[in-house]
Design an enzyme around this catalytic site. Sequence first.
Site, PDB file in Angstrom:
ATOM      1  N   LYS A   1      11.529  39.512  12.904  1.00  0.00           N
ATOM      2  CA  LYS A   1      12.362  39.368  14.100  1.00  0.00           C
ATOM      3  C   LYS A   1      12.154  40.562  15.042  1.00  0.00           C
ATOM      4  O   LYS A   1      12.034  40.392  16.256  1.00  0.00           O
ATOM      5  CB  LYS A   1      13.845  39.263  13.713  1.00  0.00           C
ATOM      6  CG  LYS A   1      14.198  37.928  13.058  1.00  0.00           C
ATOM      7  CD  LYS A   1      15.613  37.916  12.481  1.00  0.00           C
ATOM      8  CE  LYS A   1      15.844  36.666  11.644  1.00  0.00           C
ATOM      9  NZ  LYS A   1      17.143  36.639  10.953  1.00  0.00           N
TER      10      LYS A   1
ATOM     11  N   GLN B   1      22.107  39.793   8.996  1.00  0.00           N
ATOM     12  CA  GLN B   1      21.155  39.088   8.129  1.00  0.00           C
ATOM     13  C   GLN B   1      21.872  38.610   6.864  1.00  0.00           C
ATOM     14  O   GLN B   1      22.524  39.391   6.182  1.00  0.00           O
ATOM     15  CB  GLN B   1      19.994  40.042   7.778  1.00  0.00           C
ATOM     16  CG  GLN B   1      18.866  39.396   7.002  1.00  0.00           C
ATOM     17  CD  GLN B   1      18.119  38.318   7.799  1.00  0.00           C
ATOM     18  OE1 GLN B   1      17.876  38.476   8.980  1.00  0.00           O
ATOM     19  NE2 GLN B   1      17.798  37.220   7.148  1.00  0.00           N
TER      20      GLN B   1
ATOM     21  N   ASP C   1      23.277  34.183  16.641  1.00  0.00           N
ATOM     22  CA  ASP C   1      22.936  33.282  15.522  1.00  0.00           C
ATOM     23  C   ASP C   1      23.718  31.966  15.628  1.00  0.00           C
ATOM     24  O   ASP C   1      23.432  31.016  14.904  1.00  0.00           O
ATOM     25  CB  ASP C   1      23.259  33.943  14.178  1.00  0.00           C
ATOM     26  CG  ASP C   1      22.011  34.551  13.531  1.00  0.00           C
ATOM     27  OD1 ASP C   1      20.894  34.151  13.914  1.00  0.00           O
ATOM     28  OD2 ASP C   1      22.166  35.415  12.647  1.00  0.00           O
TER      29      ASP C   1
END
Length: 282
Positions: A50, A94, A117
Amino acid sequence: MTARIIDGKQIAMRIRCELQQKISLLPQTPHLAIVLVGNDDSSLIYVRNKQKAAAEIGLKTTLFHLSETTAEEELLSLIDRCNNDSAINGIIVQLPLPAHINTHRIIDRISPLKDVDGFHPYNTGMLQNNEKPYFIAATPLGIMTLIKEVCPDLCGKNVVLIGASLIVGRPLATLMLNQECTVSITHIHTQNIQDLTRKADILIAACGVAKLVKADWIKPDSILIDVGINRADGKICGDIDYDDVLGKAAAVTPVPGGVGPMTIAMLLQNTYDAFIIQHQPL
Ligand code: NAD
């Protein structure tokens, strides 16, 4: 007839190039905060990928890498700091988090305006209501983009999902329903699953079982989207037996090179959108 291969890598590259252009015109650099707790091998790789992809298109990232034993309260106060820092546009945590941390409590603390997200209940709730959320989760959003490449009008299509997770199956089912599809969500306890999959115009496999879907599971000329990332015989493969279905499906995504690259592209897109949303005049 051989199925059309939906090239996620190429489509993702196109999106990333367009984003790079748009970012180069902004007065400031959009900034993504990435929170990682612990040293899970896969998570370390995902985070590195990422950061690399973001840097390539001119997005700034800051990694907050905390120890495995970090207390929930400490993580919450980091989220608060990121929420209150106007120089940070997007925040991702994460997953998975260590077992002693309540994941829902952490995600719920992220400002919905920075939740790139798309996991915050505000954003998932807006999607559920068929209203416009600030952000939609990257993998479902990427899958919708891939499907639209081969099937622009989804109205009335029979869609079957294998897998009902919070990050893939459920938001994707909602997105499909919002496009007027007829949606069946299946999972590990679904009985006679093949009776459903054989009726699917669009079949999406997101269960994490290597090569589960065979040619006799599918309807001729269907569109197949493979979300799974598995390792079998030392190679990466999906949840669909790619070689087996090629002669029967109309279109299929490869693994690797299908959904995976789109997930990263959509995260970058969401971070760019976060910057734009936060800089809109009130
Ligand atoms: P998960 O473990 O959270 O959920 C799996 C779902 O599949 C559950 O609903 C479970 O009931 C169902 N399932 C499991 N075995 C099944 C079976 N035999 N038949 C029917 N249903 C079954 O998984 P997840 O996080 O949604 O991930 C699913 C897969 O997608 C994994 O391989 C993961 O690595 C991959 N993934 C890929 C991306 C990407 O960007 N390409 C993103 C997220 C997840």
